[in-house]
Design a protein around this motif. Structure first.
Motif, PDB file in Angstrom:
ATOM      1  N   UNK A 184      71.277 124.041  41.700  1.00  0.00           N
ATOM      2  CA  UNK A 184      70.114 124.150  42.583  1.00  0.00           C
ATOM      3  C   UNK A 184      68.799 124.365  41.843  1.00  0.00           C
ATOM      4  N   UNK A 185      68.862 124.561  40.531  1.00  0.00           N
ATOM      5  CA  UNK A 185      67.652 124.715  39.730  1.00  0.00           C
ATOM      6  C   UNK A 185      67.068 123.370  39.305  1.00  0.00           C
ATOM      7  N   UNK A 186      67.785 122.275  39.555  1.00  0.00           N
ATOM      8  CA  UNK A 186      67.414 120.966  39.028  1.00  0.00           C
ATOM      9  C   UNK A 186      67.206 119.940  40.129  1.00  0.00           C
ATOM     10  N   UNK A 187      66.433 118.896  39.788  1.00  0.00           N
ATOM     11  CA  UNK A 187      66.101 117.834  40.736  1.00  0.00           C
ATOM     12  C   UNK A 187      66.990 116.602  40.621  1.00  0.00           C
ATOM     13  N   UNK A 188      67.553 116.354  39.431  1.00  0.00           N
ATOM     14  CA  UNK A 188      68.285 115.108  39.197  1.00  0.00           C
ATOM     15  C   UNK A 188      69.618 115.350  38.500  1.00  0.00           C
ATOM     16  N   UNK A 232      63.032 116.573  35.217  1.00  0.00           N
ATOM     17  CA  UNK A 232      62.199 115.387  35.035  1.00  0.00           C
ATOM     18  C   UNK A 232      62.997 114.336  34.275  1.00  0.00           C
ATOM     19  N   UNK A 233      62.907 113.093  34.758  1.00  0.00           N
ATOM     20  CA  UNK A 233      63.607 111.970  34.126  1.00  0.00           C
ATOM     21  C   UNK A 233      62.617 110.838  33.954  1.00  0.00           C
ATOM     22  N   UNK A 234      62.508 110.346  32.730  1.00  0.00           N
ATOM     23  CA  UNK A 234      61.676 109.181  32.442  1.00  0.00           C
ATOM     24  C   UNK A 234      62.597 108.094  31.896  1.00  0.00           C
ATOM     25  N   UNK A 235      62.762 107.009  32.655  1.00  0.00           N
ATOM     26  CA  UNK A 235      63.649 105.913  32.270  1.00  0.00           C
ATOM     27  C   UNK A 235      62.813 104.689  31.954  1.00  0.00           C
ATOM     28  N   UNK A 292      63.608 116.231  30.629  1.00  0.00           N
ATOM     29  CA  UNK A 292      63.021 117.519  30.270  1.00  0.00           C
ATOM     30  C   UNK A 292      63.555 118.584  31.217  1.00  0.00           C
ATOM     31  N   UNK A 293      63.609 119.787  30.694  1.00  0.00           N
ATOM     32  CA  UNK A 293      64.149 120.929  31.430  1.00  0.00           C
ATOM     33  C   UNK A 293      65.538 120.558  31.934  1.00  0.00           C
ATOM     34  N   UNK A 294      66.488 120.470  31.010  1.00  0.00           N
ATOM     35  CA  UNK A 294      67.808 119.915  31.319  1.00  0.00           C
ATOM     36  C   UNK A 294      68.946 120.890  31.020  1.00  0.00           C
ATOM     37  N   UNK A 351      79.876 123.040  24.031  1.00  0.00           N
ATOM     38  CA  UNK A 351      78.507 123.360  23.633  1.00  0.00           C
ATOM     39  C   UNK A 351      78.180 124.766  24.108  1.00  0.00           C
ATOM     40  N   UNK A 352      77.693 125.609  23.213  1.00  0.00           N
ATOM     41  CA  UNK A 352      77.375 126.983  23.605  1.00  0.00           C
ATOM     42  C   UNK A 352      76.034 127.077  24.321  1.00  0.00           C
ATOM     43  N   UNK A 353      75.046 126.297  23.891  1.00  0.00           N
ATOM     44  CA  UNK A 353      73.737 126.296  24.528  1.00  0.00           C
ATOM     45  C   UNK A 353      73.573 125.044  25.366  1.00  0.00           C
ATOM     46  N   UNK A 354      73.787 125.165  26.674  1.00  0.00           N
ATOM     47  CA  UNK A 354      73.733 123.979  27.528  1.00  0.00           C
ATOM     48  C   UNK A 354      72.337 123.711  28.093  1.00  0.00           C
ATOM     49  N   UNK A 355      71.461 124.690  28.078  1.00  0.00           N
ATOM     50  CA  UNK A 355      70.093 124.479  28.539  1.00  0.00           C
ATOM     51  C   UNK A 355      69.268 123.932  27.381  1.00  0.00           C
ATOM     52  N   UNK A 356      68.576 122.818  27.618  1.00  0.00           N
ATOM     53  CA  UNK A 356      67.747 122.211  26.571  1.00  0.00           C
ATOM     54  C   UNK A 356      66.378 121.864  27.160  1.00  0.00           C
TER      55      UNK A 356
END
Length: 106
Positions: A26-30, A43-46, A62-64, A71-76
């Motif tokens: 719920x924190x994300x749009x896509x 945000x997605x730029x294709x 961005x903000x993914x 993977x230990x760090x999944x937020x990038x």
């Protein structure tokens, strides 16, 4: 460690990852799916590009959050993906409630 222990360990990791996904979705749009990974992003730029007669996709997220059990760090902050394979991008319906599939709990 037996094969059964390894299977149980991997199943538990997948279940933990799914629970994390449910908590953060719920924190994300896509939702973005490529042949190698699954992402959540705000945000997605294709861009569709071509070189030497080949068409490929150049994505910047961005903000993914990355679906990767090891993977230990999944937020990038930013992810760049270049692929010749299919890309699926879906806008999330934030009101939709996620549920754990019953067949995954055996």
């Amino acid at each position: 460690m037996s094969a059964e222990d390894l299977e149980n360990y991997e199943a538990e990791l997948e279940l933990q990852l799914y629970r994390e996904y449910k908590d953060v979705a719920n924190l994300f749009n896509y939702v973005v799916e490529t042949e190698r990974r699954f992402y959540l992003a705000n945000n997605v730029d294709l861009k569709t590009r071509s070189a030497d007669g080949e068409v490929f996709f150049d994505l910047t997220l961005t903000d993914a959050w990355v679906w990767d059990v090891y993977r230990t760090g999944r937020f990038v902050q930013s992810v760049r993906i270049v692929t010749f394979k299919d890309v699926n991008i879906e806008e999330l319906n934030r009101a939709e409630e996620l549920t754990i599939p019953k067949e995954g709990l055996n």
